[in-house]
Design an enzyme around this catalytic site. Structure first.
Site, mmCIF file in Angstrom:
data_model
loop_
_atom_site.group_PDB
_atom_site.id
_atom_site.type_symbol
_atom_site.label_atom_id
_atom_site.label_comp_id
_atom_site.label_asym_id
_atom_site.label_seq_id
_atom_site.Cartn_x
_atom_site.Cartn_y
_atom_site.Cartn_z
ATOM 1 N N TYR A 151 0.850 -1.210 0.000
ATOM 2 C CA TYR A 151 0.000 0.000 0.000
ATOM 3 C C TYR A 151 0.875 1.247 0.000
ATOM 4 C CZ TYR A 151 -2.311 3.970 2.047
ATOM 5 O OH TYR A 151 -2.739 5.245 2.284
ATOM 6 N N LYS A 155 1.704 4.131 -3.016
ATOM 7 C CA LYS A 155 1.474 5.568 -2.873
ATOM 8 C C LYS A 155 2.733 6.348 -3.256
ATOM 9 C CE LYS A 155 -2.837 5.848 -1.514
ATOM 10 N NZ LYS A 155 -3.848 6.601 -2.299
ATOM 11 N N LEU A 202 -7.395 1.706 14.557
ATOM 12 C CA LEU A 202 -7.724 1.802 15.975
ATOM 13 C C LEU A 202 -9.076 2.437 16.249
ATOM 14 C CD1 LEU A 202 -6.918 1.415 18.934
ATOM 15 C CD2 LEU A 202 -5.765 3.634 18.836
ATOM 16 N N VAL A 219 -4.571 -3.659 22.773
ATOM 17 C CA VAL A 219 -3.532 -2.625 22.663
ATOM 18 C C VAL A 219 -2.263 -3.290 22.140
ATOM 19 C CG1 VAL A 219 -2.148 -0.946 23.943
ATOM 20 C CG2 VAL A 219 -4.565 -1.329 24.556
ATOM 21 N N ARG A 292 2.195 -5.182 16.997
ATOM 22 C CA ARG A 292 1.694 -5.678 15.696
ATOM 23 C C ARG A 292 2.847 -5.594 14.697
ATOM 24 N NH1 ARG A 292 -3.241 -2.444 12.945
ATOM 25 N NH2 ARG A 292 -1.674 -0.776 13.031
#
Ligand code: WQD
Length: 339
Positions: A151, A155, A202, A219, A292
């Site tokens: 992604y 861009k 989020l 979280v 993450r």
């Protein structure tokens, strides 16, 4: 001014349509509805009292775009918001992301230039910045195509293409807007973020916890080198973001120009969740989880160039965003599907 909004029924698209209409401009929306609802166009018309034509079609198809110009043109500007934008998904489906996110730009440029548009506004992202040592990011901070996901790479590739195309089309002003983290909703509660499936981002995730769809907020990481250990982001209210598009179209620099659209004020995960709990009036269950993969500790911008050159500055806070997102989600528990 008359603008064609590719991806105009989406989250940023619908809010940008409202801002342009309220500034006295005309808009036509083109959207394939892969991540949007046709109902958004009706809601934009309801908010503004203006007509909002929506053409359902593929912004990567020259014939579709030409037909929109035939039926609804001529246009002074194209605002290109039509892209796949899920970072995680893009690592699993790179070809689909490069195909859609690049071919939409090529087709819109081919037809737009042939039909004589004067402005091309491109939705980019602050994730093209590659070196955390440059924080807070300015438009001169280092960028790279060598990023963590298709992604963000797509861009940055778009920006490279747009700069070259602007150079050989002196009558075309190309403005690139690097968004940080769009959040919130229009204060009417009639339009807002309505991701399909379980939200990756989020605030839409917290919105779904707040209405009881999801039972807790996970979280992702509490051991970052940040004041409270959780990730820092530059959350910009989508209404401020939309107004940044109006400012860029009305006052953008000639030729090729890049602007950061953010608040410049980093907010942590726990701060955002606390802001939302304040808006709703109760606490949510929170689960402290591992980081993450692919996340950075912090990203936020220096937005002073947009203020200097466009006279634009974000004025809404994370608390405004939480209040407005809660109004949207509580009034539309099933998003636009409820229509
Ligand atoms: C924000 C923070 C997470 C979900 C992405 C794209 C970016 C842009 C905005 C398009 C991080 C944490 C998240 C959750 C969490 N999109 N988090 N629990 O990743 O900064 O940016 O969306 O331009 O291109 O990369 O946004 O909202 O996913 O994450 O703790 O359930 O919230 O770790 O610190 P992100 P996000």
């Amino acid at each position: 001014m008359r603008a064609l909004l590719a991806g105009g029924a989406g989250y940023v698209g619908a809010h940008t349509a409202v801002a342009l209409l309220e500034a006295g401009h005309d808009v036509v929306l083109l959207d394939d509805l892969s991540n949007a609802s046709a109902a958004a166009a009706d809601r934009v018309a309801k908010i503004t009292g203006r007509s909002v034509p929506l053409v359902v079609g593929d912004a990567a198809d020259d014939d579709v775009i030409a037909a929109v110009f035939d039926a609804h043109g001529p246009f002074d500007a194209i605002v290109h918001l039509a892209a796949f934008k899920a970072v995680g998904e893009s690592t699993q489906k790179p070809l689909e992301y490069y195909d859609n996110n690049l071919n939409t730009t090529f087709a819109l440029l081919r037809v737009g230039i042939a039909r004589g548009i004067r402005s091309f506004l491109f939705s980019s992202t602050g994730t093209v910045y590659s070196d955390p040592a440059d924080l807070p990011f300015t438009e001169e901070s280092k960028t790279s195509v060598d990023l963590s996901n298709a992604y963000s790479k797509s861009k940055r590739m778009n920006e490279v293409v747009l700069e070259d195309v602007a150079r050989v089309n002196p009558g075309l002003d190309v403005t690139v807007l690097r968004y940080f983290n769009p959040v919130g909703a229009h204060p009417s509660g009639l339009i807002g973020e309505d991701p399909k499936g379980i939200p990756n981002n989020l605030m839409p995730y917290v919105q779904r916890v707040a209405i009881g769809d999801l039972d807790r907020v996970g979280v992702f990481g509490t051991d970052y080198d940040t004041p409270d250990g959780t990730g820092l982001r530059d959350y910009i209210h989508v209404v401020d973001l939309a107004e940044g598009h109006v400012a860029a179209l009305e006052k953008g620099a000639p030729g090729y120009a890049v602007y950061n659209l953010g608040t410049g004020e980093p907010v942590s995960v726990l701060q955002l969740v606390a802001s939302f709990e304040e808006a709703v009036g109760r606490e949510f269950r929170k689960e402290m989880l591992a980081r993450r993969p692919g996340d950075v500790a912090a990203t936020y911008c220096d937005p002073s160039k947009a203020e200097r050159e466009l006279g634009w500055k974000a004025r809404l806070t994370i608390d405004d965003a939480s209040r407005d997102a809660w109004k949207w989600q509580s009034q539309n528990p099933r998003g636009f599907e409820g229509d």
